[in-house]
Design a protein around this motif. Structure first.
Motif, short mmCIF file in Angstrom:
data_model
loop_
_atom_site.label_atom_id
_atom_site.label_comp_id
_atom_site.label_asym_id
_atom_site.label_seq_id
_atom_site.Cartn_x
_atom_site.Cartn_y
_atom_site.Cartn_z
N PRO A 91 0.79 -1.45 0.01
CA PRO A 91 0.03 -0.04 0.12
C PRO A 91 0.90 1.20 -0.01
CG PRO A 91 -0.53 -1.42 1.69
CD PRO A 91 0.60 -2.16 0.97
N ARG A 92 0.53 2.37 -0.72
CA ARG A 92 1.04 3.71 -0.80
C ARG A 92 0.49 4.40 0.47
NH1 ARG A 92 0.38 2.05 -5.88
NH2 ARG A 92 2.39 2.45 -7.65
N GLU A 93 1.43 5.04 1.03
CA GLU A 93 0.84 5.85 2.26
C GLU A 93 0.38 6.84 1.97
OE1 GLU A 93 3.18 8.12 5.90
OE2 GLU A 93 4.18 6.79 4.88
N LYS A 94 -0.92 7.33 2.47
CA LYS A 94 -1.57 8.47 2.05
C LYS A 94 -1.00 9.45 2.46
CE LYS A 94 -6.42 6.37 1.39
NZ LYS A 94 -5.96 6.03 -0.12
N GLN A 95 -0.80 10.68 1.82
CA GLN A 95 -0.28 12.01 2.12
C GLN A 95 -1.34 13.00 2.57
OE1 GLN A 95 2.65 11.67 2.80
NE2 GLN A 95 3.55 10.08 1.55
N ASP A 96 -1.09 13.98 3.30
CA ASP A 96 -1.95 15.14 3.31
C ASP A 96 -1.26 16.30 2.36
OD1 ASP A 96 -3.16 17.82 3.87
OD2 ASP A 96 -3.04 17.43 6.05
N PHE A 97 -1.60 16.42 1.13
CA PHE A 97 -1.04 17.44 0.22
C PHE A 97 -0.86 18.74 0.72
CE2 PHE A 97 -2.33 14.84 -3.71
CZ PHE A 97 -1.75 13.75 -3.34
N THR A 98 -1.51 19.16 1.56
CA THR A 98 -1.50 20.63 2.00
C THR A 98 -0.25 20.78 3.25
OG1 THR A 98 -2.89 20.23 4.19
CG2 THR A 98 -4.20 21.04 2.22
N GLN A 99 0.35 19.64 3.61
CA GLN A 99 1.41 19.72 4.60
C GLN A 99 2.66 19.63 3.81
OE1 GLN A 99 1.00 20.41 7.72
NE2 GLN A 99 -1.08 20.57 6.99
N SER A 100 2.71 19.67 2.24
CA SER A 100 4.01 19.41 1.30
C SER A 100 4.33 21.06 1.10
CB SER A 100 3.45 19.01 0.15
OG SER A 100 2.62 19.55 -0.66
N MET A 101 5.79 21.14 1.33
CA MET A 101 6.25 22.36 1.14
C MET A 101 5.87 23.37 -0.02
SD MET A 101 10.26 22.00 0.47
CE MET A 101 10.68 21.30 2.12
N PRO A 102 5.92 24.64 0.12
CA PRO A 102 5.56 25.51 -1.05
C PRO A 102 6.34 24.99 -2.40
CG PRO A 102 5.75 26.87 0.63
CD PRO A 102 6.29 25.31 1.04
#
Length: 199
Positions: free
Chosen positions: A1-12
């Protein structure tokens, strides 16, 4: 399984571009150093201002990298038409952009071209897409056959996959076989056969 990411927490996204720029005497961690070759043009993926212009509405100042990449994926999915007769492996990406038609490798190559033209590392992923649609629902485009998508490098989170052909984030049913700069690095069938003349 691929880990689900919170896209809003990625850097600018601009900060990621800055991290990827060469600076003398700068220390690069191993993950970033491994990602840097995927910023440059490759045999099927040139870098062009037209690709930057296409992606620009998705990459506004300060937007988190993965949110911007997801927006670009959605834009491509909405504006392009899957058409197996529109292109071949040698069709230039500028022509793909003009026609806005193609197959999964065109979608992947084009999105990678947009990302790399902005200065972001992105790699071509080749594999298979297995689907079990609900009764009466169609299979995903490229299902049960070889398929192509891409992954973008995000510091801290690593490589995150995107499938612009189907406008989704790959999960269990995207089976990765190989990745490279573009199709030329991971062609599933290539070689020479000798024999067959007797014995």
């Amino acid at each position: 399984p691929r880990e689900k990411q919170d896209f809003t927490q990625s850097m600018p996204w601009q900060k990621v571009v800055d991290l990827c720029r060469y600076q003398g005497l700068k220390h690069y961690d191993e993950a970033l150093l491994t990602a840097l070759p995927y910023r440059f043009q490759s045999p099927y993926i040139p870098l062009k201002h037209k690709f930057v212009e296409y992606a620009a509405p998705c990459f506004v100042e300060g937007k988190p990298l993965l949110v911007a990449v997801n927006d670009l994926m959605q834009k491509i999915f909405k504006e392009f038409t899957f058409d197996p007769k529109a292109t071949h492996i040698g069709t230039p990406l500028l022509e793909v952009l003009e026609k806005k038609r193609g197959v999964c490798q065109d979608y992947a190559h084009f999105m990678i071209a947009c990302l790399r033209s902005l200065g972001l590392p992105a790699r071509y992923v080749s594999g298979y897409l297995l689907t079990h649609p609900a009764e009466g629902q169609p299979r995903l485009i490229g299902a049960d056959a070889s398929h192509a998508w891409l992954a973008v490098y995000c510091p801290v989170l690593g490589w995150v996959d995107f499938d612009p052909t189907n406008n989704l984030i790959p999960e269990l049913e995207h089976i990765t076989m190989a990745w490279g700069r573009d199709f030329s690095d991971v062609s599933p069938l290539r070689g020479v056969i000798l024999g067959g003349w007797g014995n």
